[in-house]
Write an enzyme that holds these catalytic residues in place. Structure first.
Site, short mmCIF file in Angstrom:
data_model
loop_
_atom_site.label_atom_id
_atom_site.label_comp_id
_atom_site.label_asym_id
_atom_site.label_seq_id
_atom_site.Cartn_x
_atom_site.Cartn_y
_atom_site.Cartn_z
N LEU A 21 57.81 48.07 62.56
CA LEU A 21 56.65 47.97 61.69
C LEU A 21 56.97 48.42 60.26
O LEU A 21 56.47 47.83 59.30
CB LEU A 21 55.50 48.82 62.27
CG LEU A 21 54.16 48.71 61.57
CD1 LEU A 21 53.69 47.26 61.47
CD2 LEU A 21 53.13 49.56 62.28
N THR A 39 62.49 54.76 53.10
CA THR A 39 63.38 55.80 53.60
C THR A 39 63.94 55.40 54.95
O THR A 39 63.30 54.70 55.74
CB THR A 39 62.67 57.15 53.72
OG1 THR A 39 61.85 57.18 54.91
CG2 THR A 39 61.83 57.46 52.50
N ASP A 63 66.20 62.05 56.78
CA ASP A 63 66.13 62.33 58.20
C ASP A 63 64.97 63.30 58.41
O ASP A 63 64.92 64.36 57.79
CB ASP A 63 67.44 62.94 58.70
CG ASP A 63 67.53 63.00 60.22
OD1 ASP A 63 66.46 62.93 60.88
OD2 ASP A 63 68.64 63.11 60.75
N ASN A 89 55.36 56.18 58.71
CA ASN A 89 55.59 55.27 59.83
C ASN A 89 56.62 55.78 60.83
O ASN A 89 56.54 55.47 62.01
CB ASN A 89 56.03 53.91 59.28
CG ASN A 89 56.61 53.02 60.36
OD1 ASN A 89 55.89 52.45 61.18
ND2 ASN A 89 57.94 52.90 60.38
N SER A 140 49.46 55.71 63.42
CA SER A 140 49.18 56.36 64.70
C SER A 140 49.27 55.29 65.78
O SER A 140 50.01 54.31 65.62
CB SER A 140 47.79 57.01 64.66
OG SER A 140 47.53 57.75 65.83
N TYR A 154 54.44 63.35 72.62
CA TYR A 154 54.02 62.28 71.74
C TYR A 154 52.52 62.40 71.42
O TYR A 154 52.11 62.30 70.26
CB TYR A 154 54.31 60.93 72.40
CG TYR A 154 53.88 59.73 71.61
CD1 TYR A 154 54.67 59.23 70.57
CD2 TYR A 154 52.67 59.08 71.88
CE1 TYR A 154 54.27 58.12 69.84
CE2 TYR A 154 52.27 57.97 71.16
CZ TYR A 154 53.08 57.49 70.14
OH TYR A 154 52.67 56.39 69.42
N LYS A 158 50.60 62.83 67.79
CA LYS A 158 49.65 61.83 67.28
C LYS A 158 48.23 62.38 67.21
O LYS A 158 47.50 62.10 66.24
CB LYS A 158 49.69 60.57 68.14
CG LYS A 158 50.99 59.77 68.01
CD LYS A 158 51.24 59.32 66.58
CE LYS A 158 52.44 58.38 66.48
NZ LYS A 158 52.78 58.03 65.08
N THR A 189 58.19 45.54 68.58
CA THR A 189 59.22 46.16 67.74
C THR A 189 60.23 46.82 68.67
O THR A 189 60.19 46.66 69.88
CB THR A 189 58.60 47.24 66.82
OG1 THR A 189 58.13 48.33 67.63
CG2 THR A 189 57.44 46.67 66.00
#
Length: 284
Positions: A21, A39, A63, A89, A140, A154, A158, A189
């Protein structure tokens, strides 16, 4: 400054831009005539776009685990030009039972999903306030409103990002700064292939953890990943052009249905507690 005209070129800052994405958002913004600082963990990940778009694309090595260089990189970017749109992202999912995760794995997951976006958001608030506005997009997912076993780290990241963003949005709206959470579903993706599985332990193999872990490893990713990252990128871009963008943008039929179900179930569980909630009030 780019805030006086709705169609004027803008400068974007996009993390995790080498694939998925992030790359789609970067490429779409460039196609619309905007410029981007992207980045990535390695400098050569966007060489093809640099050849195509020249100096409208700048690549910074960053990083986010841990996000130690955030202020240095952002200061360098802002010294070159104002930033109008920020897209947080970068991310990944750590898969396994909470008991199976090491402290370092937990810290890394939270640093990438929550601490890094918090630091990046914070770093851009002052310059955006001083230039009269800006947009911050937080990528998100349905995992920011729902949960499944194996994804506790995770979800912590989020759900934390959702609370942080909702609060900050109220703090800065008077300065013309708008924040939007993009709650995507399963998108085509490399996210699934980039999931990090912790070492499985026998007690969990016959539980929901083991079953879901096996399903994720055996699943036909193509059948599951129904979201088109290009279409998502277009809608994200469109949101940044809206004068009054939504706080939450749900993208994907699976995301919409999962979030709707979760919210409905939460309201249903809350309703019977009304009298209990009131019972703890002081009485004279």
């Amino acid at each position: 400054m780019t805030h006086g005209r709705d169609d004027s070129p803008r400068h974007w800052f996009v993390t995790g831009a080498t694939g998925g994405l992030g790359r789609n958002i970067t490429e779409y913004a460039l196609q619309q005539g905007d410029s981007v600082t992207a980045t990535a963990r390695r400098a050569d990940g966007l060489d093809d776009l640099r050849k195509r778009y020249g100096d409208r694309l700048t690549v910074e090595v960053l990083d986010l685990s841990p996000p130690a260089d955030v202020d240095t990189v952002i200061s360098r970017v802002l010294a070159a030009h104002p930033v109008d749109v920020v897209v947080n992202n970068a991310g990944y999912a750590l898969v396994g039972a909470a008991e199976e995760m090491s402290p370092d794995q937990i810290r890394d997951q939270i640093e990438v999903l929550l601490v890094a976006p918090m630091l990046i958001t914070r770093a851009f608030l002052k310059p955006m306030r001083e230039q009269g506005g800006g947009r911050i997009i937080q990528i998100s997912s349905l995992g920011g409103q729902t949960t499944v076993p194996t994804h506790s780290g995770y979800h912590a990241g989020k759900w934390g990002l959702e609370g942080f963003t909702e609060s900050v949005a109220q703090e800065v709206v008077d300065f013309g700064i708008h924040l939007t959470l993009v709650e995507i579903g399963a998108t085509r993706t490399s996210f699934l292939s980039g999931m990090r599985f912790v070492e499985a332990t026998p007690p969990y193999e016959s539980t929901a953890v083991g079953r879901l872990r096996r399903d994720m490893r055996d699943a036909d990713a193509g059948a599951l990943l129904t979201g088109d990252p290009r279409k998502i990128a277009e809608l994200v871009y469109a949101t940044t052009r809206q004068s009054d963008p939504p706080l939450r943008l749900v993208l994907g039929e699976d995301s919409y249905e999962a979030i709707r179900t979760a919210l409905t179930e939460r309201l249903a569980a809350l309703a019977p507690q009304k009298s209990v909630a009131a019972s703890v009030r002081f009485t004279e």
